[in-house]
Design a protein around this motif. Structure first.
Motif, PDB file in Angstrom:
ATOM      1  N   ARG A 174       0.807  -1.220   0.000  1.00 13.17           N
ATOM      2  CA  ARG A 174       0.000   0.000   0.000  1.00 13.17           C
ATOM      3  C   ARG A 174       0.839   1.269   0.000  1.00 13.17           C
ATOM      4  NH1 ARG A 174      -5.076   0.358   3.864  1.00 13.17           N
ATOM      5  NH2 ARG A 174      -5.406   2.105   2.405  1.00 13.17           N
ATOM      6  N   HIS A 175       0.241   2.346  -0.483  1.00 10.67           N
ATOM      7  CA  HIS A 175       0.815   3.684  -0.393  1.00 10.67           C
ATOM      8  C   HIS A 175       0.385   4.283   0.941  1.00 10.67           C
ATOM      9  CE1 HIS A 175       2.060   4.218  -4.679  1.00 10.67           C
ATOM     10  NE2 HIS A 175       1.079   3.358  -4.903  1.00 10.67           N
ATOM     11  N   LEU A 176       1.340   4.789   1.703  1.00 11.72           N
ATOM     12  CA  LEU A 176       0.976   5.475   2.938  1.00 11.72           C
ATOM     13  C   LEU A 176       0.399   6.851   2.613  1.00 11.72           C
ATOM     14  CD1 LEU A 176       4.026   4.588   5.224  1.00 11.72           C
ATOM     15  CD2 LEU A 176       1.711   3.641   5.324  1.00 11.72           C
ATOM     16  N   PRO A 177      -0.586   7.306   3.410  1.00  7.35           N
ATOM     17  CA  PRO A 177      -1.268   8.578   3.111  1.00  7.35           C
ATOM     18  C   PRO A 177      -0.430   9.793   3.520  1.00  7.35           C
ATOM     19  CG  PRO A 177      -2.172   7.601   5.108  1.00  7.35           C
ATOM     20  CD  PRO A 177      -1.173   6.617   4.568  1.00  7.35           C
ATOM     21  N   LYS A 178       0.050  10.530   2.546  1.00  7.76           N
ATOM     22  CA  LYS A 178       0.980  11.625   2.817  1.00  7.76           C
ATOM     23  C   LYS A 178       0.337  12.732   3.644  1.00  7.76           C
ATOM     24  CE  LYS A 178       4.055  14.965   0.598  1.00  7.76           C
ATOM     25  NZ  LYS A 178       4.629  15.450  -0.686  1.00  7.76           N
ATOM     26  N   GLU A 179      -0.816  13.206   3.238  1.00  8.36           N
ATOM     27  CA  GLU A 179      -1.431  14.344   3.918  1.00  8.36           C
ATOM     28  C   GLU A 179      -1.746  14.019   5.373  1.00  8.36           C
ATOM     29  OE1 GLU A 179      -5.291  17.339   3.455  1.00  8.36           O
ATOM     30  OE2 GLU A 179      -4.728  15.984   1.817  1.00  8.36           O
ATOM     31  N   LEU A 180      -2.286  12.829   5.620  1.00  4.22           N
ATOM     32  CA  LEU A 180      -2.641  12.441   6.983  1.00  4.22           C
ATOM     33  C   LEU A 180      -1.403  12.315   7.856  1.00  4.22           C
ATOM     34  CD1 LEU A 180      -4.701  11.523   9.086  1.00  4.22           C
ATOM     35  CD2 LEU A 180      -4.510   9.202   8.161  1.00  4.22           C
ATOM     36  N   LEU A 181      -0.361  11.677   7.344  1.00  6.95           N
ATOM     37  CA  LEU A 181       0.846  11.467   8.144  1.00  6.95           C
ATOM     38  C   LEU A 181       1.591  12.778   8.388  1.00  6.95           C
ATOM     39  CD1 LEU A 181       2.172   8.097   6.686  1.00  6.95           C
ATOM     40  CD2 LEU A 181       0.950   8.488   8.833  1.00  6.95           C
ATOM     41  N   MET A 182       1.608  13.650   7.402  1.00  2.76           N
ATOM     42  CA  MET A 182       2.301  14.918   7.597  1.00  2.76           C
ATOM     43  C   MET A 182       1.603  15.779   8.648  1.00  2.76           C
ATOM     44  SD  MET A 182       5.037  14.781   5.996  1.00  2.76           S
ATOM     45  CE  MET A 182       5.542  16.461   6.332  1.00  2.76           C
ATOM     46  N   SER A 183       0.313  15.544   8.855  1.00  2.00           N
ATOM     47  CA  SER A 183      -0.397  16.285   9.902  1.00  2.00           C
ATOM     48  C   SER A 183       0.083  15.887  11.290  1.00  2.00           C
ATOM     49  CB  SER A 183      -1.902  16.049   9.788  1.00  2.00           C
ATOM     50  OG  SER A 183      -2.252  14.716  10.143  1.00  2.00           O
ATOM     51  N   LEU A 184       0.805  14.751  11.386  1.00  2.00           N
ATOM     52  CA  LEU A 184       1.323  14.287  12.670  1.00  2.00           C
ATOM     53  C   LEU A 184       2.747  14.766  12.945  1.00  2.00           C
ATOM     54  CD1 LEU A 184       0.067  10.585  12.641  1.00  2.00           C
ATOM     55  CD2 LEU A 184      -0.912  12.514  13.895  1.00  2.00           C
ATOM     56  N   LYS A 185       3.345  15.454  11.984  1.00  5.01           N
ATOM     57  CA  LYS A 185       4.717  15.927  12.176  1.00  5.01           C
ATOM     58  C   LYS A 185       4.769  16.888  13.357  1.00  5.01           C
ATOM     59  CE  LYS A 185       8.654  17.795   9.639  1.00  5.01           C
ATOM     60  NZ  LYS A 185       9.156  18.256   8.319  1.00  5.01           N
ATOM     61  N   GLY A 186       5.656  16.579  14.296  1.00  2.00           N
ATOM     62  CA  GLY A 186       5.748  17.373  15.509  1.00  2.00           C
ATOM     63  C   GLY A 186       4.756  16.964  16.579  1.00  2.00           C
ATOM     64  N   GLN A 187       3.864  16.027  16.246  1.00  2.00           N
ATOM     65  CA  GLN A 187       2.854  15.562  17.193  1.00  2.00           C
ATOM     66  C   GLN A 187       3.176  14.190  17.767  1.00  2.00           C
ATOM     67  OE1 GLN A 187       0.329  17.768  17.931  1.00  2.00           O
ATOM     68  NE2 GLN A 187       1.515  19.082  16.547  1.00  2.00           N
TER      69      GLN A 187
END
Length: 280
Positions: free
Chosen positions: A60-73
């Motif tokens: 599978r392709h990991l979801p870029k937008e969703l995962l980037m929303s966790l950066k720093g979190q």
């Protein structure tokens, strides 16, 4: 009578189409499920620490937008094996790993499908993308001047039913909180006294297809009690009085993109320090 037969046939066909659509939807679902654990040995400075736990990506392709929303979190990303499988383009694997490395420090272990695929190329990609591969190793996770141990167990011997010894901790640090990352949850069964505060695993896909009254149709009996979710053990006269195993349903799928009553997931784990050591 003919009209009734056609009506019944149409209803059956419609039901089959709806079921197929739902199974594909569950297999390709993009959801991060939160879970919280209170660990009595967790340092106070780690209270509120967050781990993004992903297993069984497969193709599978990991979801870029969703995962980037966790950066720093999130503090760390842990990968529980089966990062790829046979015939998956290496460019896709590299894209997934670069994405995760941009979110937080990444630690990974191998799974069985990693060894069936191109393990040499996979390991090169992991190094290139700054993913820390743990092969029967202990590492310290540090935060605010304190640390806990993370132990990563490799699958290379597990797939042969020969388990590598659990790497020892320094005698002076045996009372430090310990997490274990392993692909196959059955690994825990070799221990009468469970050796970690929390074990994270995947491999089972939660059963992937679970029929009512029948249960998972493609899951060995040894996994029925540890197919997904949380298992706990109370242990007397040990440093670890309560040990936990958490098994993720995983993000990918075996063979066809079909799941039923067992949707794909990633997990956002929050660690809590609590003297009572109870599950939130």
């Amino acid at each position: 009578m003919t009209a009734l037969i056609w009506l019944l046939s149409g209803c059956v066909t419609l039901a089959a189409v709806i079921l197929l659509y739902w199974m594909i939807h569950e297999a390709l679902r993009v959801v991060i499920n939160p879970v919280e654990f209170k660990l009595s040995r967790l340092p106070r400075s780690f209270d509120g620490s967050r781990i993004l736990f992903i297993t069984d990506i497969h193709r599978r392709h990991l979801p870029k937008e969703l995962l980037m929303s966790l950066k720093g979190q999130v503090d760390w990303v842990l990968l529980g094996g089966d990062i790829m499988e046979k015939n998956v383009p290496l460019s896709r694997v590299e894209r997934n790993m670069r994405l995760l490395s941009s979110v937080a420090p990444v630690y990974a272990v191998h799974g069985n499908h990693d060894y069936k695929a191109d393990i040499v190329s996979l390991d090169q990609i992991l190094r290139l993308c700054d993913v820390n591969l743990l092969m029967n190793q202990n590492v310290k996770l540090e935060k605010n001047g304190s640390f806990i141990w993370l132990t990563g167990m490799d699958y290379s011997n597990i797939r042969l039913k020969k388990y590598s010894p659990l790497p020892k901790l320094p005698n002076s640090e045996m009372d430090v909180c310990r997490l274990v990352l392993v692909h196959d949850p059955a690994w825990i069964n070799r221990f009468s006294t469970k050796p970690a505060d929390l074990v994270l695993a995947g491999h089972t896909h939660g059963g992937q297809i679970i029929f009512p009254w029948i249960g998972p149709i493609h899951l060995d009996k040894c996994y029925r009690d540890i197919a997904s979710g949380l298992v706990e053990w109370e242990q007397e006269d040990t440093l670890i009085t309560r040990s936990r195993l958490f098994v993720s349903r995983g993000f990918g799928y075996r063979h066809l993109p079909l799941r039923f009553r067992c949707p794909a997931e990633m997990n956002l784990i929050t660690l809590r320090s609590n003297e009572e050591d109870s599950l939130a």
